[in-house]
Design a protein around this motif. Structure first.
Motif, PDB file in Angstrom:
ATOM      1  N   VAL A  29      73.022  56.038  67.993  1.00  0.00           N
ATOM      2  CA  VAL A  29      72.526  55.301  69.034  1.00  0.00           C
ATOM      3  C   VAL A  29      71.636  56.376  70.082  1.00  0.00           C
ATOM      4  O   VAL A  29      70.458  55.726  70.449  1.00  0.00           O
ATOM      5  CB  VAL A  29      73.409  54.499  69.587  1.00  0.00           C
ATOM      6  N   LEU A  30      72.142  57.657  70.327  1.00  0.00           N
ATOM      7  CA  LEU A  30      71.633  58.120  71.234  1.00  0.00           C
ATOM      8  C   LEU A  30      69.909  58.374  71.018  1.00  0.00           C
ATOM      9  O   LEU A  30      68.941  58.387  72.050  1.00  0.00           O
ATOM     10  CB  LEU A  30      72.279  59.544  71.244  1.00  0.00           C
ATOM     11  N   PRO A  31      69.677  58.676  69.837  1.00  0.00           N
ATOM     12  CA  PRO A  31      68.065  58.723  69.891  1.00  0.00           C
ATOM     13  C   PRO A  31      67.272  57.785  70.076  1.00  0.00           C
ATOM     14  O   PRO A  31      66.180  57.795  70.874  1.00  0.00           O
ATOM     15  CB  PRO A  31      68.061  59.198  68.237  1.00  0.00           C
ATOM     16  N   LYS A  32      67.677  56.804  69.866  1.00  0.00           N
ATOM     17  CA  LYS A  32      66.934  55.303  70.227  1.00  0.00           C
ATOM     18  C   LYS A  32      66.951  55.248  71.802  1.00  0.00           C
ATOM     19  O   LYS A  32      65.929  54.841  72.146  1.00  0.00           O
ATOM     20  CB  LYS A  32      67.770  54.232  69.608  1.00  0.00           C
ATOM     21  N   VAL A  33      68.018  55.426  72.437  1.00  0.00           N
ATOM     22  CA  VAL A  33      67.996  55.519  73.943  1.00  0.00           C
ATOM     23  C   VAL A  33      67.150  56.461  74.654  1.00  0.00           C
ATOM     24  O   VAL A  33      66.253  56.279  75.394  1.00  0.00           O
ATOM     25  CB  VAL A  33      69.482  55.782  74.528  1.00  0.00           C
ATOM     26  N   VAL A  62      70.784  49.170  64.215  1.00  0.00           N
ATOM     27  CA  VAL A  62      70.905  50.478  64.224  1.00  0.00           C
ATOM     28  C   VAL A  62      70.045  51.138  63.141  1.00  0.00           C
ATOM     29  O   VAL A  62      69.750  52.312  63.527  1.00  0.00           O
ATOM     30  CB  VAL A  62      72.541  50.967  64.088  1.00  0.00           C
ATOM     31  N   ASN A  63      69.716  50.660  62.116  1.00  0.00           N
ATOM     32  CA  ASN A  63      68.679  51.144  61.177  1.00  0.00           C
ATOM     33  C   ASN A  63      67.301  50.849  61.704  1.00  0.00           C
ATOM     34  O   ASN A  63      66.371  51.324  60.810  1.00  0.00           O
ATOM     35  CB  ASN A  63      68.883  50.534  59.928  1.00  0.00           C
ATOM     36  N   CYS A  64      66.925  50.614  62.601  1.00  0.00           N
ATOM     37  CA  CYS A  64      65.571  50.520  63.194  1.00  0.00           C
ATOM     38  C   CYS A  64      64.881  51.747  63.665  1.00  0.00           C
ATOM     39  O   CYS A  64      65.434  52.522  63.865  1.00  0.00           O
ATOM     40  CB  CYS A  64      65.480  49.546  64.502  1.00  0.00           C
ATOM     41  N   PRO A  65      63.797  52.061  62.534  1.00  0.00           N
ATOM     42  CA  PRO A  65      63.042  53.512  62.552  1.00  0.00           C
ATOM     43  C   PRO A  65      62.768  53.599  64.046  1.00  0.00           C
ATOM     44  O   PRO A  65      62.185  52.779  64.780  1.00  0.00           O
ATOM     45  CB  PRO A  65      62.004  53.219  61.429  1.00  0.00           C
ATOM     46  N   LEU A  66      62.915  54.924  64.404  1.00  0.00           N
ATOM     47  CA  LEU A  66      62.381  55.586  65.583  1.00  0.00           C
ATOM     48  C   LEU A  66      60.806  55.449  66.076  1.00  0.00           C
ATOM     49  O   LEU A  66      60.345  54.745  66.965  1.00  0.00           O
ATOM     50  CB  LEU A  66      62.737  56.821  65.773  1.00  0.00           C
ATOM     51  N   TRP A  67      59.934  55.588  64.944  1.00  0.00           N
ATOM     52  CA  TRP A  67      58.645  55.110  65.048  1.00  0.00           C
ATOM     53  C   TRP A  67      58.432  53.614  65.245  1.00  0.00           C
ATOM     54  O   TRP A  67      57.302  53.469  65.969  1.00  0.00           O
ATOM     55  CB  TRP A  67      57.934  55.503  63.837  1.00  0.00           C
ATOM     56  N   ALA A 124      59.092  43.515  73.322  1.00  0.00           N
ATOM     57  CA  ALA A 124      59.268  44.719  72.437  1.00  0.00           C
ATOM     58  C   ALA A 124      59.905  43.947  71.035  1.00  0.00           C
ATOM     59  O   ALA A 124      59.679  44.375  69.891  1.00  0.00           O
ATOM     60  CB  ALA A 124      60.120  45.625  73.082  1.00  0.00           C
ATOM     61  N   ARG A 125      61.014  43.225  71.399  1.00  0.00           N
ATOM     62  CA  ARG A 125      61.752  42.716  70.266  1.00  0.00           C
ATOM     63  C   ARG A 125      61.078  41.605  69.408  1.00  0.00           C
ATOM     64  O   ARG A 125      61.204  41.677  68.245  1.00  0.00           O
ATOM     65  CB  ARG A 125      63.089  41.833  70.787  1.00  0.00           C
ATOM     66  N   MET A 126      60.341  40.893  70.113  1.00  0.00           N
ATOM     67  CA  MET A 126      59.247  39.952  69.516  1.00  0.00           C
ATOM     68  C   MET A 126      58.237  40.762  68.786  1.00  0.00           C
ATOM     69  O   MET A 126      57.959  40.416  67.565  1.00  0.00           O
ATOM     70  CB  MET A 126      58.574  39.097  70.279  1.00  0.00           C
ATOM     71  N   PHE A 127      57.784  41.833  69.196  1.00  0.00           N
ATOM     72  CA  PHE A 127      56.637  42.734  68.487  1.00  0.00           C
ATOM     73  C   PHE A 127      57.275  43.235  67.274  1.00  0.00           C
ATOM     74  O   PHE A 127      56.862  43.057  66.146  1.00  0.00           O
ATOM     75  CB  PHE A 127      56.232  43.721  69.472  1.00  0.00           C
ATOM     76  N   LEU A 128      58.592  43.719  67.209  1.00  0.00           N
ATOM     77  CA  LEU A 128      59.270  44.377  66.113  1.00  0.00           C
ATOM     78  C   LEU A 128      59.570  43.095  65.009  1.00  0.00           C
ATOM     79  O   LEU A 128      59.372  43.264  63.794  1.00  0.00           O
ATOM     80  CB  LEU A 128      60.610  44.931  66.517  1.00  0.00           C
ATOM     81  N   PHE A 129      60.206  42.152  65.439  1.00  0.00           N
ATOM     82  CA  PHE A 129      60.434  40.952  64.416  1.00  0.00           C
ATOM     83  C   PHE A 129      59.239  40.503  63.986  1.00  0.00           C
ATOM     84  O   PHE A 129      59.409  40.209  62.603  1.00  0.00           O
ATOM     85  CB  PHE A 129      61.170  39.777  65.235  1.00  0.00           C
ATOM     86  N   GLN A 160      62.470  44.816  58.502  1.00  0.00           N
ATOM     87  CA  GLN A 160      63.421  46.090  59.177  1.00  0.00           C
ATOM     88  C   GLN A 160      64.330  45.384  60.391  1.00  0.00           C
ATOM     89  O   GLN A 160      64.880  46.092  61.296  1.00  0.00           O
ATOM     90  CB  GLN A 160      62.420  47.021  59.718  1.00  0.00           C
ATOM     91  N   MET A 161      64.164  44.020  60.908  1.00  0.00           N
ATOM     92  CA  MET A 161      64.743  43.619  62.001  1.00  0.00           C
ATOM     93  C   MET A 161      65.650  42.406  61.697  1.00  0.00           C
ATOM     94  O   MET A 161      66.661  41.843  62.622  1.00  0.00           O
ATOM     95  CB  MET A 161      63.719  42.891  63.000  1.00  0.00           C
ATOM     96  N   THR A 162      65.819  42.097  60.615  1.00  0.00           N
ATOM     97  CA  THR A 162      66.710  40.993  60.033  1.00  0.00           C
ATOM     98  C   THR A 162      67.074  41.139  58.564  1.00  0.00           C
ATOM     99  O   THR A 162      66.934  42.123  57.988  1.00  0.00           O
ATOM    100  CB  THR A 162      65.864  39.607  60.244  1.00  0.00           C
ATOM    101  N   GLY A 163      67.977  40.317  58.022  1.00  0.00           N
ATOM    102  CA  GLY A 163      68.492  40.459  56.586  1.00  0.00           C
ATOM    103  C   GLY A 163      69.571  40.882  56.484  1.00  0.00           C
ATOM    104  O   GLY A 163      70.535  40.913  57.599  1.00  0.00           O
ATOM    105  N   ASP A 164      69.989  41.601  55.503  1.00  0.00           N
ATOM    106  CA  ASP A 164      71.495  42.379  55.434  1.00  0.00           C
ATOM    107  C   ASP A 164      71.530  43.824  55.004  1.00  0.00           C
ATOM    108  O   ASP A 164      72.339  44.394  54.567  1.00  0.00           O
ATOM    109  CB  ASP A 164      72.167  41.471  54.354  1.00  0.00           C
ATOM    110  N   LYS A 165      70.296  44.685  55.364  1.00  0.00           N
ATOM    111  CA  LYS A 165      70.231  46.020  55.265  1.00  0.00           C
ATOM    112  C   LYS A 165      70.179  46.715  56.232  1.00  0.00           C
ATOM    113  O   LYS A 165      69.763  47.781  56.354  1.00  0.00           O
ATOM    114  CB  LYS A 165      69.338  46.304  54.068  1.00  0.00           C
ATOM    115  N   VAL A 166      69.875  46.170  57.606  1.00  0.00           N
ATOM    116  CA  VAL A 166      69.723  46.712  58.852  1.00  0.00           C
ATOM    117  C   VAL A 166      70.810  46.910  59.872  1.00  0.00           C
ATOM    118  O   VAL A 166      70.615  47.554  60.815  1.00  0.00           O
ATOM    119  CB  VAL A 166      68.287  46.175  59.522  1.00  0.00           C
ATOM    120  N   TRP A 167      71.899  46.445  59.653  1.00  0.00           N
ATOM    121  CA  TRP A 167      72.902  46.096  60.563  1.00  0.00           C
ATOM    122  C   TRP A 167      73.852  47.414  60.560  1.00  0.00           C
ATOM    123  O   TRP A 167      74.719  47.424  61.536  1.00  0.00           O
ATOM    124  CB  TRP A 167      73.509  44.911  60.738  1.00  0.00           C
TER     125      TRP A 167
END
Length: 384
Positions: free
Chosen positions: A103-107, A146-151, A182-187, A193-200
């Motif tokens: 989590v630290l890199p995202k913060v 947690v799997n949201c890419p930093l870029w 920001a959340r709306m932009f990502l979704f 990368q923001m939903t489904g069953d591979k990102v949590w």
């Protein structure tokens, strides 16, 4: 502290106009006002301004989010070890450290990019650095998987800070919550990368901690399972504690409740807005349950997803929410009801809370306008 104060006084001329470091004036001003509050009290009419400024208020909100952040770090590690079947052999320290490193890199990216844009914008405009991003910088990492890419996080932060805050005039002038934007932009830009069953669930080891999971590993959130037509394989205790897959800081009702108590105790957040969000969600969930349109109980709609986090830390944003006391009731109720409506009526969008807050921000000025006009009409009638 006196030594630090003296040092800042000594180097201040270098950052003022004509000094060799004047290009960093905004950075120096921002640091100084963060470390020290004004040492004077000004009075004008019935208005009194004390030494508590908005930076102190924002700092309290960040402190209120720390329980959600710390538990989110633990839960990230917990989900990884549980998925690998090694939870029984893992210590609390190893579980937490893995989550901390994930989590630290995202913060850090959130604050470096967001504050970097704030500093550059303030210097360009010749203005004081605004403090609003202190809160947004913490919220954004907590509302993503947690799997949201930093870029992707960098793009979302840059978009939200520039186009949803700075072009409106900065802190206090924006009509949309920066973290929601920001959340709306990502979704909307990167839905896979923001939903489904591979990102949590984190799937890779970090510095020898955690487990590398198989490439095909999947783990849906309870709301995603409901959207797919299956009942969530979790119990009410896990929902309340937060030991379920989900966005980093949104899973623990207990951790969020601790933050809510602090915000209400310090009177930073409006209890009217907060309570109304929960009231709207509960009423709508009960209605859908009575109509047999939702497979889960009303309280599960409240405990799952980002409902509690949004109600406590985002709907109560004093800048983008309704500002009239009566309007706060309508504003909060609208958000809570809309979140459940989106969840039930649109299976393709199982969360709903961020979209509800986005629409709430949109209608907040109208709500305030209607309340003010109603008060004016009532007073006019009394004069007649």
């Amino acid at each position: 502290m006196s030594a630090l104060r003296n040092y800042l006084n000594k180097i201040r001329p270098s950052f003022q106009e004509g000094g060799k470091l004047h290009v960093f004036r905004s950075v120096f001003d921002g640091l100084e006002t963060f470390l020290y509050v004004p040492n004077n009290t000004s009075q004008s009419g019935v208005n009194i301004h004390d030494s508590i400024d908005s930076k102190r208020i924002m700092s309290f909100v960040v402190i209120a989010m720390l329980p959600a952040l710390l538990f989110g770090m633990y839960n990230v590690g917990y989900q990884n070890y549980a998925a690998a079947g090694t939870l029984a052999d893992a210590s609390f320290t190893s579980i937490f450290l893995f989550g901390f490193l994930a989590v630290l890199p995202k913060v850090l990216v959130s604050y470096i990019i967001g504050l970097g844009i704030e500093f550059a914008w303030a210097q360009w405009k010749g203005e004081e650095i605004q403090e609003g991003y202190l809160v947004s910088g913490m919220i954004i990492p907590l509302i993503v998987p947690v799997n949201c890419p930093l870029w992707m996080l960098v793009l979302a932060i840059a978009f939200s800070v520039i186009f949803c805050k700075e072009i409106f005039g900065g802190t206090g002038m924006n009509i949309f919550n920066v973290a929601v934007a920001a959340r709306m932009f990502l979704f909307l830009s990167y839905p896979s990368q923001m939903t489904g069953d591979k990102v949590w669930v984190a799937t890779e080891q970090i510095l020898g901690l955690g487990n590398t999971l198989p490439d095909g590993f999947t783990a849906a959130t309870p709301l995603s399972q409901i959207g797919q037509g299956t009942m969530p394989d979790t119990n009410i205790m896990d929902m309340v504690i937060g030991l379920i897959p989900g966005s980093i800081g949104e899973t623990s009702v207990i951790a969020i409740a601790i933050g809510a108590v602090l915000l209400l105790w310090t009177k930073i957040a409006s209890w009217r807005t907060m309570a109304s969000v929960f009231a709207g969600g509960i009423v709508m969930a009960l209605l859908f349950s009575a109509l047999d349109m939702t497979p889960i109980a009303w309280h599960e709609h409240i405990f799952l997803g980002g409902f509690c986090f949004g109600a406590v830390f985002m709907a109560t944003d004093p800048v983008t929410s309704a500002r009239t006391e009566s309007g706060k009731y309508f504003y909060g109720f609208f958000i809570g009801a809309m979140a459940v409506i989106v969840r039930v009526m649109n299976p393709g969008y199982p969360e709903g809370m961020m979209l509800a807050i986005f629409f709430g921000n949109m209608f907040a000025p109208l709500i305030d306008y209607c309340v003010v006009q109603r008060n004016i009409a009532k007073r006019a009638n009394r004069v007649k």
